[in-house]
Design an enzyme around this catalytic site. Structure first.
Site, PDB file in Angstrom:
ATOM      1  N   ASP A   1       0.850  -1.190   0.000  1.00  0.00           N
ATOM      2  CA  ASP A   1       0.000   0.000   0.000  1.00  0.00           C
ATOM      3  C   ASP A   1       0.887   1.241   0.000  1.00  0.00           C
ATOM      4  O   ASP A   1       2.117   1.159  -0.177  1.00  0.00           O
ATOM      5  CB  ASP A   1      -1.046  -0.047   1.137  1.00  0.00           C
ATOM      6  CG  ASP A   1      -0.468   0.235   2.511  1.00  0.00           C
ATOM      7  OD1 ASP A   1       0.755   0.470   2.624  1.00  0.00           O
ATOM      8  OD2 ASP A   1      -1.245   0.233   3.482  1.00  0.00           O
ATOM      9  N   HIS A   2       0.271   2.406   0.197  1.00  0.00           N
ATOM     10  CA  HIS A   2       0.996   3.686   0.086  1.00  0.00           C
ATOM     11  C   HIS A   2       2.101   3.864   1.138  1.00  0.00           C
ATOM     12  O   HIS A   2       2.979   4.686   0.961  1.00  0.00           O
ATOM     13  CB  HIS A   2      -0.005   4.845   0.198  1.00  0.00           C
ATOM     14  CG  HIS A   2      -0.876   4.727   1.409  1.00  0.00           C
ATOM     15  ND1 HIS A   2      -1.915   3.814   1.479  1.00  0.00           N
ATOM     16  CD2 HIS A   2      -0.858   5.370   2.600  1.00  0.00           C
ATOM     17  CE1 HIS A   2      -2.509   3.910   2.665  1.00  0.00           C
ATOM     18  NE2 HIS A   2      -1.879   4.845   3.361  1.00  0.00           N
TER      19      HIS A   2
ATOM     20  N   CYS B   1       2.493  -3.549   4.029  1.00  0.00           N
ATOM     21  CA  CYS B   1       1.694  -2.377   4.374  1.00  0.00           C
ATOM     22  C   CYS B   1       2.340  -1.750   5.611  1.00  0.00           C
ATOM     23  O   CYS B   1       3.484  -2.085   5.929  1.00  0.00           O
ATOM     24  CB  CYS B   1       0.208  -2.713   4.543  1.00  0.00           C
ATOM     25  SG  CYS B   1      -0.242  -3.713   5.971  1.00  0.00           S
ATOM     26  N   GLY B   2       1.651  -0.869   6.285  1.00  0.00           N
ATOM     27  CA  GLY B   2       2.281  -0.189   7.418  1.00  0.00           C
ATOM     28  C   GLY B   2       2.734  -1.156   8.495  1.00  0.00           C
ATOM     29  O   GLY B   2       3.861  -1.094   8.992  1.00  0.00           O
ATOM     30  N   THR B   3       1.855  -2.069   8.851  1.00  0.00           N
ATOM     31  CA  THR B   3       2.180  -3.076   9.865  1.00  0.00           C
ATOM     32  C   THR B   3       2.396  -4.463   9.268  1.00  0.00           C
ATOM     33  O   THR B   3       2.933  -5.343   9.943  1.00  0.00           O
ATOM     34  CB  THR B   3       1.012  -3.220  10.857  1.00  0.00           C
ATOM     35  OG1 THR B   3      -0.157  -3.586  10.105  1.00  0.00           O
ATOM     36  CG2 THR B   3       0.758  -1.922  11.615  1.00  0.00           C
TER      37      THR B   3
ATOM     38  N   HIS C   1       7.792 -24.516   8.751  1.00  0.00           N
ATOM     39  CA  HIS C   1       6.627 -25.156   9.379  1.00  0.00           C
ATOM     40  C   HIS C   1       5.308 -24.879   8.659  1.00  0.00           C
ATOM     41  O   HIS C   1       4.440 -25.742   8.638  1.00  0.00           O
ATOM     42  CB  HIS C   1       6.483 -24.677  10.830  1.00  0.00           C
ATOM     43  CG  HIS C   1       7.548 -25.227  11.740  1.00  0.00           C
ATOM     44  ND1 HIS C   1       7.442 -25.200  13.107  1.00  0.00           N
ATOM     45  CD2 HIS C   1       8.742 -25.816  11.465  1.00  0.00           C
ATOM     46  CE1 HIS C   1       8.517 -25.745  13.652  1.00  0.00           C
ATOM     47  NE2 HIS C   1       9.331 -26.117  12.673  1.00  0.00           N
TER      48      HIS C   1
ATOM     49  N   ARG D   1       5.726 -33.835   9.650  1.00  0.00           N
ATOM     50  CA  ARG D   1       4.549 -33.626  10.506  1.00  0.00           C
ATOM     51  C   ARG D   1       3.803 -32.344  10.154  1.00  0.00           C
ATOM     52  O   ARG D   1       2.640 -32.189  10.505  1.00  0.00           O
ATOM     53  CB  ARG D   1       4.952 -33.614  11.974  1.00  0.00           C
ATOM     54  CG  ARG D   1       5.764 -32.404  12.403  1.00  0.00           C
ATOM     55  CD  ARG D   1       6.266 -32.552  13.839  1.00  0.00           C
ATOM     56  NE  ARG D   1       6.757 -31.295  14.402  1.00  0.00           N
ATOM     57  CZ  ARG D   1       7.965 -30.807  14.187  1.00  0.00           C
ATOM     58  NH1 ARG D   1       8.811 -31.447  13.391  1.00  0.00           N
ATOM     59  NH2 ARG D   1       8.346 -29.677  14.747  1.00  0.00           N
ATOM     60  N   HIS D   2       4.477 -31.419   9.444  1.00  0.00           N
ATOM     61  CA  HIS D   2       3.838 -30.143   9.102  1.00  0.00           C
ATOM     62  C   HIS D   2       2.925 -30.251   7.878  1.00  0.00           C
ATOM     63  O   HIS D   2       2.082 -29.398   7.654  1.00  0.00           O
ATOM     64  CB  HIS D   2       4.907 -29.072   8.837  1.00  0.00           C
ATOM     65  CG  HIS D   2       5.842 -28.899   9.992  1.00  0.00           C
ATOM     66  ND1 HIS D   2       5.432 -28.405  11.202  1.00  0.00           N
ATOM     67  CD2 HIS D   2       7.154 -29.194  10.123  1.00  0.00           C
ATOM     68  CE1 HIS D   2       6.461 -28.384  12.037  1.00  0.00           C
ATOM     69  NE2 HIS D   2       7.516 -28.861  11.404  1.00  0.00           N
TER      70      HIS D   2
HETATM   71  C1  RB5 Z   1      -2.521   2.538   6.530  1.00  0.00           C
HETATM   72  O1  RB5 Z   1      -2.666   3.696   7.284  1.00  0.00           O
HETATM   73  C2  RB5 Z   1      -2.414   1.336   7.452  1.00  0.00           C
HETATM   74  O2  RB5 Z   1      -3.603   1.110   8.137  1.00  0.00           O
HETATM   75  C3  RB5 Z   1      -2.008   0.089   6.663  1.00  0.00           C
HETATM   76  O3  RB5 Z   1      -0.826   0.348   5.991  1.00  0.00           O
HETATM   77  C4  RB5 Z   1      -1.761  -1.175   7.468  1.00  0.00           C
HETATM   78  O4  RB5 Z   1      -0.879  -0.956   8.514  1.00  0.00           O
HETATM   79  C5  RB5 Z   1      -2.919  -1.961   7.851  1.00  0.00           C
HETATM   80  O5  RB5 Z   1      -2.846  -3.021   8.472  1.00  0.00           O
END
Ligand code: RB5
Length: 146
Positions: free
Chosen positions: A9-10, A66-68, A99, A133-134
């Site tokens: 994403d951005h 993405c961000g997270t 695994h 096993r996996h």
């Molecule tokens: C974008 O602001 C953020 O929500 C996205 O990149 C991500 O972290 C979502 O899980």
């Protein structure tokens, strides 16, 4: 290995470009599914599009940013046959291949440095599934999402 699809994403354009350059220098074929314009966008659509591309061949791999890494991994895992592992550490990048036979690596551009992401990607691509096993457990994952 077949193709490596990458999507973001951005929040993750810089990280995506660094990973792409890194892998292309190593001779991998990398297919960039965007986002590249930097406008705020919906990670859910991007994760699903990436996963749909990855599952077309069992040798494909995907990188989801993405961000997270959380939202895009949740989205990718909606697609039958996609196994996205969300990782921030080398040890879990290795374990999600050994695994879980993860075919998508997800991580967070707002949480880890680009250098760390390159390390995660290298580990992910250079680690084999252990099977044994996996195998049955991964089979259950693949069969369930109907
Ligand atoms: C974008 O602001 C953020 O929500 C996205 O990149 C991500 O972290 C979502 O899980």
């Amino acid at each position: 290995m077949n193709k490596i699809y990458i999507a973001n994403d951005h929040t993750a354009i810089e990280m995506k470009n660094a990973i792409k350059n890194h892998l292309e220098k190593k001779g991998y074929e990398v297919i960039d599914l965007g986002n590249n314009d930097g406008n705020s966008c919906n990670y859910a659509n991007i994760g699903i599009t990436l996963a749909e591309a990855v599952v077309t061949d069992e040798n494909n791999k995907g990188i989801a940013l993405c961000g997270t890494g959380i939202g895009i991994s949740i989205a990718a895992n909606k697609v039958k046959g996609a196994r996205a592992g969300l990782v921030y550490e080398v040890q879990t990048a290795e374990l999600t291949r050994q695994h879980n036979n993860a075919n998508i690596l997800a991580t967070g551009a707002r949480l880890i440095a680009v250098d760390k992401a390159l390390l995660l990607v290298d580990t992910f691509l250079n680690t084999e599934f252990e099977g044994g096993r996996h195998q049955e457990r991964v089979g259950t994952l693949d069969e369930y999402n109907k």
